[in-house]
Design a protein around this motif. Structure first.
Motif, PDB file in Angstrom:
ATOM      1  N   MET A   7      -5.681   4.289  12.264  1.00  0.00           N
ATOM      2  CA  MET A   7      -5.973   3.488  11.100  1.00  0.00           C
ATOM      3  C   MET A   7      -4.658   3.155  10.393  1.00  0.00           C
ATOM      4  N   THR A   8      -4.334   1.907  10.211  1.00  0.00           N
ATOM      5  CA  THR A   8      -3.095   1.476   9.586  1.00  0.00           C
ATOM      6  C   THR A   8      -3.311   1.225   8.098  1.00  0.00           C
ATOM      7  N   HIS A   9      -2.362   1.716   7.306  1.00  0.00           N
ATOM      8  CA  HIS A   9      -2.417   1.532   5.854  1.00  0.00           C
ATOM      9  C   HIS A   9      -1.162   0.811   5.395  1.00  0.00           C
ATOM     10  N   THR A  10      -1.317  -0.031   4.405  1.00  0.00           N
ATOM     11  CA  THR A  10      -0.142  -0.636   3.804  1.00  0.00           C
ATOM     12  C   THR A  10       0.236   0.187   2.583  1.00  0.00           C
ATOM     13  N   GLU A  11       1.510   0.346   2.378  1.00  0.00           N
ATOM     14  CA  GLU A  11       1.996   1.098   1.231  1.00  0.00           C
ATOM     15  C   GLU A  11       1.793   0.280  -0.045  1.00  0.00           C
ATOM     16  N   MET A  12       1.473   0.967  -1.131  1.00  0.00           N
ATOM     17  CA  MET A  12       1.434   0.308  -2.419  1.00  0.00           C
ATOM     18  C   MET A  12       2.876   0.028  -2.816  1.00  0.00           C
ATOM     19  N   THR A  13       3.153  -1.176  -3.219  1.00  0.00           N
ATOM     20  CA  THR A  13       4.513  -1.555  -3.605  1.00  0.00           C
ATOM     21  C   THR A  13       4.666  -1.467  -5.120  1.00  0.00           C
ATOM     22  N   VAL A  14       5.895  -1.552  -5.572  1.00  0.00           N
ATOM     23  CA  VAL A  14       6.154  -1.583  -7.009  1.00  0.00           C
ATOM     24  C   VAL A  14       5.459  -2.785  -7.629  1.00  0.00           C
ATOM     25  N   GLY A  15       5.484  -3.916  -6.926  1.00  0.00           N
ATOM     26  CA  GLY A  15       4.785  -5.110  -7.428  1.00  0.00           C
ATOM     27  C   GLY A  15       3.291  -4.869  -7.577  1.00  0.00           C
ATOM     28  N   ASP A  16       2.681  -4.211  -6.581  1.00  0.00           N
ATOM     29  CA  ASP A  16       1.258  -3.868  -6.672  1.00  0.00           C
ATOM     30  C   ASP A  16       0.997  -2.965  -7.878  1.00  0.00           C
ATOM     31  N   LEU A  17       1.867  -1.967  -8.044  1.00  0.00           N
ATOM     32  CA  LEU A  17       1.709  -1.045  -9.154  1.00  0.00           C
ATOM     33  C   LEU A  17       1.878  -1.750 -10.497  1.00  0.00           C
ATOM     34  N   ILE A  18       2.869  -2.620 -10.585  1.00  0.00           N
ATOM     35  CA  ILE A  18       3.065  -3.396 -11.825  1.00  0.00           C
ATOM     36  C   ILE A  18       1.846  -4.248 -12.107  1.00  0.00           C
ATOM     37  N   PHE A  35       5.366  23.480  -6.426  1.00  0.00           N
ATOM     38  CA  PHE A  35       5.716  24.625  -5.596  1.00  0.00           C
ATOM     39  C   PHE A  35       5.695  24.300  -4.106  1.00  0.00           C
ATOM     40  N   PHE A  36       5.007  23.252  -3.739  1.00  0.00           N
ATOM     41  CA  PHE A  36       4.948  22.791  -2.349  1.00  0.00           C
ATOM     42  C   PHE A  36       4.871  21.265  -2.388  1.00  0.00           C
ATOM     43  N   PRO A  37       5.953  20.616  -2.860  1.00  0.00           N
ATOM     44  CA  PRO A  37       5.905  19.175  -3.121  1.00  0.00           C
ATOM     45  C   PRO A  37       5.714  18.341  -1.855  1.00  0.00           C
ATOM     46  N   MET A  38       4.751  17.455  -1.934  1.00  0.00           N
ATOM     47  CA  MET A  38       4.448  16.556  -0.826  1.00  0.00           C
ATOM     48  C   MET A  38       4.445  15.118  -1.340  1.00  0.00           C
ATOM     49  N   ALA A  39       4.705  14.182  -0.455  1.00  0.00           N
ATOM     50  CA  ALA A  39       4.646  12.756  -0.789  1.00  0.00           C
ATOM     51  C   ALA A  39       3.257  12.231  -0.457  1.00  0.00           C
ATOM     52  N   HIS A  40       2.702  11.422  -1.343  1.00  0.00           N
ATOM     53  CA  HIS A  40       1.355  10.876  -1.172  1.00  0.00           C
ATOM     54  C   HIS A  40       1.354   9.376  -1.443  1.00  0.00           C
ATOM     55  N   ARG A  41       0.485   8.670  -0.753  1.00  0.00           N
ATOM     56  CA  ARG A  41       0.279   7.251  -1.035  1.00  0.00           C
ATOM     57  C   ARG A  41      -0.533   7.115  -2.315  1.00  0.00           C
ATOM     58  N   LEU A  42      -0.196   6.131  -3.117  1.00  0.00           N
ATOM     59  CA  LEU A  42      -0.994   5.839  -4.304  1.00  0.00           C
ATOM     60  C   LEU A  42      -2.079   4.850  -3.939  1.00  0.00           C
ATOM     61  N   ALA A  43      -3.243   5.012  -4.564  1.00  0.00           N
ATOM     62  CA  ALA A  43      -4.358   4.117  -4.249  1.00  0.00           C
ATOM     63  C   ALA A  43      -4.990   3.499  -5.486  1.00  0.00           C
ATOM     64  N   GLN A  44      -4.925   4.200  -6.620  1.00  0.00           N
ATOM     65  CA  GLN A  44      -5.614   3.700  -7.799  1.00  0.00           C
ATOM     66  C   GLN A  44      -4.825   3.962  -9.068  1.00  0.00           C
ATOM     67  N   VAL A  45      -5.079   3.156 -10.076  1.00  0.00           N
ATOM     68  CA  VAL A  45      -4.589   3.362 -11.431  1.00  0.00           C
ATOM     69  C   VAL A  45      -5.826   3.404 -12.312  1.00  0.00           C
ATOM     70  N   VAL A  46      -5.976   4.488 -13.065  1.00  0.00           N
ATOM     71  CA  VAL A  46      -7.166   4.667 -13.890  1.00  0.00           C
ATOM     72  C   VAL A  46      -6.745   4.919 -15.333  1.00  0.00           C
ATOM     73  N   GLN A  47      -7.261   4.108 -16.241  1.00  0.00           N
ATOM     74  CA  GLN A  47      -7.033   4.322 -17.664  1.00  0.00           C
ATOM     75  C   GLN A  47      -8.109   5.258 -18.191  1.00  0.00           C
ATOM     76  N   SER A  48      -7.698   6.189 -19.043  1.00  0.00           N
ATOM     77  CA  SER A  48      -8.643   7.147 -19.601  1.00  0.00           C
ATOM     78  C   SER A  48      -8.102   7.629 -20.936  1.00  0.00           C
ATOM     79  N   VAL A  49      -8.646   8.724 -21.406  1.00  0.00           N
ATOM     80  CA  VAL A  49      -8.120   9.397 -22.589  1.00  0.00           C
ATOM     81  C   VAL A  49      -7.928  10.861 -22.241  1.00  0.00           C
ATOM     82  N   ASP A  50      -6.949  11.501 -22.889  1.00  0.00           N
ATOM     83  CA  ASP A  50      -6.716  12.912 -22.617  1.00  0.00           C
ATOM     84  C   ASP A  50      -7.599  13.783 -23.506  1.00  0.00           C
TER      85      ASP A  50
END
Length: 96
Positions: A1-12, A31-46
């Motif tokens: 399964m091929t995935h395209t990376e989210m770009t800075v432009g996509d994130l902007i 403590f065990f840092p890993m790199a992950h693909r981003l998929a979503q941006v969600v607005q919420s409240v803390d």
């Protein structure tokens, strides 16, 4: 399964609808840092009711890309710079 990376432009494009003054957070493991693909941006409240934006990784099996480069973990202050241990003199065949 091929995935395209989210770009800075996509994130902007995703962040442009968010309030520019709110912090952006992503849950990670320092403590065990890993790199992950981003998929979503969600607005919420803390917990205090303040607006916040979360960046979420994907749910696919190959969302985790592997170990975070050490220099990135150091730049994030998750790990200290690692230096090789000092070398000890070698023993001779006689044990001295």
């Amino acid at each position: 399964m091929t995935h395209t990376e989210m770009t800075v432009g996509d994130l902007i494009d995703l962040l442009i609808v968010c309030d520019r003054s709110v912090p952006v957070r992503q849950a990670m493991n320092p403590f065990f840092p890993m790199a992950h693909r981003l998929a979503q941006v969600v607005q919420s409240v803390d917990e205090a009711g303040q607006p916040v934006v979360y960046l979420a990784e994907g749910r696919d099996e190959d969302t985790q890309l592997g170990h975070l480069p050490p220099e990135v973990a150091v730049a994030l202050a998750w790990h200290g710079p690692v230096q090789a241990p000092p070398r000890r003199p070698r023993r001779t065949a006689g044990g001295k």
